[in-house]
Design a protein around this motif. Structure first.
Motif, PDB file in Angstrom:
ATOM      1  N   MET A   1       0.813  -1.219   0.000  1.00 18.22           N
ATOM      2  CA  MET A   1       0.000   0.000   0.000  1.00 18.22           C
ATOM      3  C   MET A   1       0.843   1.264   0.000  1.00 18.22           C
ATOM      4  N   ALA A   2       2.129   1.149   0.322  1.00 17.34           N
ATOM      5  CA  ALA A   2       3.020   2.310   0.319  1.00 17.34           C
ATOM      6  C   ALA A   2       3.558   2.615  -1.074  1.00 17.34           C
ATOM      7  N   MET A   3       3.398   1.689  -2.005  1.00 16.51           N
ATOM      8  CA  MET A   3       3.894   1.903  -3.367  1.00 16.51           C
ATOM      9  C   MET A   3       2.846   2.660  -4.177  1.00 16.51           C
TER      10      MET A   3
ATOM     11  N   PRO B   1      -0.960   5.602   2.142  1.00 18.85           N
ATOM     12  CA  PRO B   1       0.108   5.787   3.121  1.00 18.85           C
ATOM     13  C   PRO B   1      -0.362   5.681   4.574  1.00 18.85           C
ATOM     14  N   ALA B   2      -1.552   6.179   4.874  1.00 21.06           N
ATOM     15  CA  ALA B   2      -2.045   6.128   6.255  1.00 21.06           C
ATOM     16  C   ALA B   2      -2.239   4.678   6.708  1.00 21.06           C
TER      17      ALA B   2
ATOM     18  N   LEU C   1      -0.236  -0.098   9.746  1.00 22.26           N
ATOM     19  CA  LEU C   1       0.231  -1.490   9.832  1.00 22.26           C
ATOM     20  C   LEU C   1       1.658  -1.561  10.361  1.00 22.26           C
ATOM     21  N   LEU C   2       2.522  -0.658   9.932  1.00 27.76           N
ATOM     22  CA  LEU C   2       3.898  -0.649  10.447  1.00 27.76           C
ATOM     23  C   LEU C   2       3.911  -0.364  11.942  1.00 27.76           C
TER      24      LEU C   2
ATOM     25  N   LEU D   1      10.135   8.557   2.434  1.00 27.65           N
ATOM     26  CA  LEU D   1       9.368   9.771   2.709  1.00 27.65           C
ATOM     27  C   LEU D   1       8.035   9.500   3.384  1.00 27.65           C
ATOM     28  N   ILE D   2       7.346   8.462   2.956  1.00 29.61           N
ATOM     29  CA  ILE D   2       6.002   8.200   3.466  1.00 29.61           C
ATOM     30  C   ILE D   2       6.024   7.332   4.715  1.00 29.61           C
ATOM     31  N   CYS D   3       6.834   6.276   4.706  1.00 32.71           N
ATOM     32  CA  CYS D   3       6.825   5.317   5.818  1.00 32.71           C
ATOM     33  C   CYS D   3       7.991   5.499   6.781  1.00 32.71           C
TER      34      CYS D   3
END
Length: 168
Positions: free
Chosen positions: A55-57, A99-100, A105-106, A153-155
């Motif tokens: 989902m981060a891609m 990203p959210a 999940l992380l 940048l996002i995660c």
């Protein structure tokens, strides 16, 4: 596809068209679930981590930048076009750019920035650094750089510079 911009720009004037034939898709990312570091092995083996990475891609961005909008956003099936027994739902499973949800999940699996350096650490507090190694005949550097940038940048994941492997 590196020469695609020039070919696309000259198609009308040159009186030709570009046809990208279906082939065996190989642009995929996988994680070493047998990593020698047992804590990284545990993280990579957690389905929530792999879902977060999916989902981060930003596949739409990758399609536009690397494939000039000619690609199709879907999960890897190994055969293109996908066989009829692979449903549209499965082809689009976790392909949304979210990203959210990825960060949630992380957080859920214990990857968080515990030392305030702006990057996530392993659940033990040890640094979490991912190395992205790739073979150039399977995926282009543009795709890898876009994914690495997004993960940083996002995660807030620290990715080392991608390593290229050339196979002859």
């Amino acid at each position: 596809l590196e020469s695609a911009p020039q070919l696309l720009d000259g198609a009308e004037k040159g009186g030709y068209s570009i046809q990208i034939n279906p082939g065996c898709g190989a642009a995929l990312f996988s994680f070493n679930v047998t990593h020698p570091d047992m804590e990284k092995r545990s993280v990579y083996g957690d389905i929530r981590f792999r879902q977060a990475m999916s989902m981060a891609m930003n596949r739409d961005e990758i399609n536009e930048v690397a494939y000039y909008g000619m690609g199709v956003v879907e999960q890897y099936t190994g055969i293109s076009p996908a066989p009829d027994f692979i449903s549209d739902e499965m082809k689009s499973y976790m392909t949304q750019y979210d990203p959210a949800a990825a960060n949630a999940l992380l957080d859920e699996i214990g990857l968080s920035d515990t030392d305030g350096d702006g990057f996530r650490e392993l659940p033990s507090g040890a640094p979490f650094v991912m190395s992205i190694d790739y073979a150039t005949q399977g995926i282009g550097g543009v795709e890898v750089e876009l994914v690495a940038r997004t993960l940083q940048l996002i995660c807030n994941l620290l990715c080392t510079s991608p390593c290229k492997f050339f196979c002859i």
